[in-house]
Scaffold this active site. Structure first.
Site, PDB file in Angstrom:
ATOM      1  CG  ASP A 136       7.637  -6.393  -8.381  1.00 13.80           C
ATOM      2  OD1 ASP A 136       6.659  -5.805  -7.884  1.00 13.80           O
ATOM      3  OD2 ASP A 136       8.809  -6.006  -8.214  1.00 13.80           O
ATOM      4  CD  GLU A 167      -2.286  -6.135  -5.660  1.00 12.12           C
ATOM      5  OE1 GLU A 167      -3.250  -5.589  -6.202  1.00 12.12           O
ATOM      6  OE2 GLU A 167      -2.041  -6.038  -4.437  1.00 12.12           O
ATOM      7  CD1 TRP A 168       4.392  -3.731  -5.284  1.00 12.16           C
ATOM      8  CD2 TRP A 168       3.327  -2.492  -6.811  1.00 12.16           C
ATOM      9  NE1 TRP A 168       5.129  -3.788  -6.432  1.00 12.16           N
ATOM     10  CE2 TRP A 168       4.502  -3.040  -7.396  1.00 12.16           C
ATOM     11  CE3 TRP A 168       2.506  -1.670  -7.586  1.00 12.16           C
ATOM     12  CZ2 TRP A 168       4.863  -2.789  -8.706  1.00 12.16           C
ATOM     13  CZ3 TRP A 168       2.872  -1.424  -8.900  1.00 12.16           C
ATOM     14  CH2 TRP A 168       4.028  -1.978  -9.447  1.00 12.16           C
ATOM     15  N   GLY A 169      -0.198  -4.349  -2.388  1.00 15.25           N
ATOM     16  CA  GLY A 169      -1.377  -4.058  -1.583  1.00 15.25           C
ATOM     17  C   GLY A 169      -2.456  -3.288  -2.301  1.00 15.25           C
ATOM     18  CG  ASP A 227       9.363  -1.363  -3.919  1.00 20.90           C
ATOM     19  OD1 ASP A 227       8.563  -2.301  -3.818  1.00 20.90           O
ATOM     20  OD2 ASP A 227      10.046  -1.149  -4.935  1.00 20.90           O
TER      21      ASP A 227
END
Length: 653
Positions: free
Chosen positions: A160, A193-195, A216
């Protein structure tokens, strides 16, 4: 919003595949050659349980993965998310399992899972703490943590991005990739890395096999469709051992309808997304099992025949997605986001299919096979999905593909009759004949006159259509659904079809000033959590928000939303004005959004991009407006913290 149909068609030339994944297709299975050569399939604890996990739950989930048939369907990873470790490292600087909740240790858990023919996944963050702040992150401890995971027998790492100290993403994620490689154990590396820094452009070089493309997912329609929109254009970065990850599945968690879950699963399958179930496998319903264990859609996901599924047409509420398959077939999704049912179609040329005199079509939800001369068509329920796979076929090998569709209005006033048309279309090469079509109204409504009609013949390429009037008797609920049934004959025997047309029921506002927190809406779409009445958006469950607060000012009423959001109201042309104070709620300290007000699809007002602490008054005339849309979009930097308020929102009629 739009609705969703999945239409999986088999068309087009076969594609040469490099490093092909293990996948059972029409042409047989191929051996996997590297970690995640095919999109990983399994289960993750976070979406359903968050931090409420222990080793008993993980063991029981592994048991259920086997006993429910999930393992046989291809699911193999049992992934523990956040909250599994002690808050502090031991004297040797190593992570330790939480003694209260994982007393036997992760190694013993891995052995148990491996004994069932499954694999174990684990979680940490590329920061000083994990996202839940219950355990250490791996920042500057990459090698010791990677080796610890390898020693325990871990097969999958979700890495994460929380508490990352502002250090460069490429540096942090590459260090873990190198550390995992150094262990010598084949551990799937899922970069989360959430983009934020376009990991699809560097994730593979960092050693990862998959990378999250967005923030998320949440168990609601607005969340997963918002994530879907951000996958457009990323298909060029996907291939064997290198997968775009739009986040885990929410199927079966209770926040959406069965149609919405079908659409969610079908599109994730089409996009070669990792299929990581996030529900409670120990108590899942038969409907959930039917979705998650759909062997035909899993085959679409696990086969690599070219690009990942990608959007080829967008008509607003209706979209067409397609994916070439390794055996020369094509997977196609007809996606309907609307609040009413719709008939959606495409043709071979649009989806890049090779020309042929005909095609064999398999319905991936029912397994039924038909044939078409080219048109790919389906009647799709609101927020639903129809799935097919099609193979070129010179000669008809099954009954003609026919579609029964009900024409539904955008909305229906509850005190007025409405007309609806039923159409039976024959896209095959042989006739449908000696049929009968009937219409049934729901409780509280009646069909005027005769409710069934005879159909002598529907020739190839032709349609039969009839219009009925349906009148209110004592309507209830917030929608009206009429159903249609047909029976007819073909050269392959008797055939039956059933379909439904659903439209929202609406009532015009009363005279005077009405708070929109008290008004009925046609539809409400939200990025995270439901639209809240009179509160901020708490992001999770209904009622979890706080008093609406913008820039330190508390407002007694309004709507709390989360970008991207659209709330639609029926006005009926009898209102004068709309007013509101808009801004980001103080509930979150960061975020950027923009607000707009639309009347019958035309923009009436709009703000520039707004940040936390800013507010703006909106007052617009509504004379003659039939439908009002309140829209919030994110400011272009992601929507993880975009809690937005329509404070003191009212209409005057």
């Amino acid at each position: 919003m739009r609705r969703l149909v999945v239409f999986v068609a088999a068309l087009g030339a076969a594609t040469t595949v490099v490093a092909a994944p293990a996948v059972a297709t029409e042409t047989g299975a191929r051996p996997a050659e590297a970690p995640a050569a095919a999109p990983p399939m399994g289960w993750n604890s976070w979406n359903k349980f968050a931090c409420n996990i222990n080793e008993q739950l993980i063991r029981e989930t592994a048991d259920a993965l086997v006993s429910s048939g999930m393992k046989d369907a291809g699911y193999q990873y049992v992934n523990i998310d956040d909250c599994w470790a002690e808050l502090n490292r031991n004297a040797e600087g190593k992570l330790e399992n939480n003694k209260a909740r994982f007393p036997s240790g992760i190694k013993a858990l891995a052995d148990y899972i491996h004994g069932k023919g499954l694999k174990l996944g684990i979680y940490t963050s590329a920061g000083t703490l994990t996202c839940a702040k219950t355990m250490p992150g791996a920042l500057d401890h990459e090698e010791v943590d990677a080796q610890t995971f390898a020693d325990w027998g871990v097969d999958y790492l979700k890495y994460d991005n929380c508490n990352n100290q502002g250090r460069p993403a490429l540096e942090r994620y590459t260090k873990m990739g190198e550390a995992l490689k150094k262990t010598g154990r084949p551990i799937v590396y899922a970069l989360c890395e959430w983009g934020q820094n376009k990991p699809w452009t560097w994730g593979k070089d960092a050693g990862a096999q998959l990378w999250r493309t967005t923030g998320d997912i949440k168990d609601n329609w607005g969340s997963w469709t918002g994530i879907l929109d951000k996958q457009v254009g990323l298909e060029a970065y996907s291939g064997p051992g290198a997968w775009n990850d739009p986040d885990m599945l929410e199927v079966g968690n209770g926040g959406m309808t069965n149609d919405e879950y079908q659409a969610h699963f079908a599109l994730w399958s089409l996009m070669n997304a990792p299929l990581l179930a996030g529900n409670d496998l120990r108590s899942q319903s038969d409907a959930t099992k039917k979705i998650l264990q759909n062997k035909d859609l899993i085959a679409i996901n696990q086969d690599w025949g070219g690009k990942q599924g990608h959007k080829v047409r967008d008509d607003g509420d209706n979209e067409v997605w397609a994916k070439p398959m390794s055996d020369g077939s094509t997977a196609v999704v007809l996606f309907n986001r609307g609040s009413k049912s719709s008939s959606i179609s495409t043709v071979p040329a649009e989806i890049g299919a090779a020309a042929s005199s005909g095609y064999r079509v398999r319905d991936l939800w029912t397994g039924a096979e038909t044939e078409t001369t080219g048109a790919l068509r389906a009647a799709v329920p609101s927020h639903g999905a129809a799935a097919f796979r099609v193979w070129p076929s010179k000669f008809p090998s099954a009954a003609p593909r026919t579609t029964l569709s009900v024409q539904a209005a955008d909305f229906t006033p509850r005190d007025k009759p409405f007309t609806t048309s039923v159409e039976l279309t024959n896209d095959g090469s042989t006739p449908a004949f000696l049929g009968k079509v009937s219409l049934t109204a729901p409780t509280g409504w009646k069909v005027d006159g005769r409710a069934d009609e005879f159909v002598l013949v529907v020739l190839p390429g032709k349609s039969w259509k009839h219009t009925w009037t349906v009148s209110p008797v004592a309507p209830t609920g917030d929608k009206v659904s009429v159903t249609s049934h047909t029976e007819y004959w073909t050269l392959w025997g008797k055939q039956t079809l059933d379909t439904e047309g659903t439209t929202p029921l609406v009532t015009a506002p009363t005279a005077g000033t009405t708070a929109l927190s008290q008004a009925a809406w046609i539809s409400a779409e939200n990025g995270f959590g439901p639209v809240e009445r009179g509160k901020s958006n708490g992001e999770s469950k209904a009622g979890d928000g706080k008093p609406i607060t913008i820039g330190g000012v508390v407002y007694p009423d309004g709507l709390g939303v989360h970008a991207p959001s659209k709330v639609r109201f029926y006005l009926g042309g009898g209102c004068k004005s709309f007013s509101s104070i808009v801004g980001l709620d103080d509930e979150k300290k960061i975020g950027t959004v923009a607000f707009s007000v639309l009347g019958d699809g035309k923009q009436l007002a709009a703000t520039e991009t707004m940040k936390t602490g800013q507010s703006q008054a909106i007052d617009v005339p509504l004379t003659g407006v039939g439908v009002l849309d309140l829209v919030v979009t994110d400011g272009g930097d992601g929507n993880n913290s975009d809690h937005a308020d329509w404070a003191n929102a009212t209409i005057t009629c």
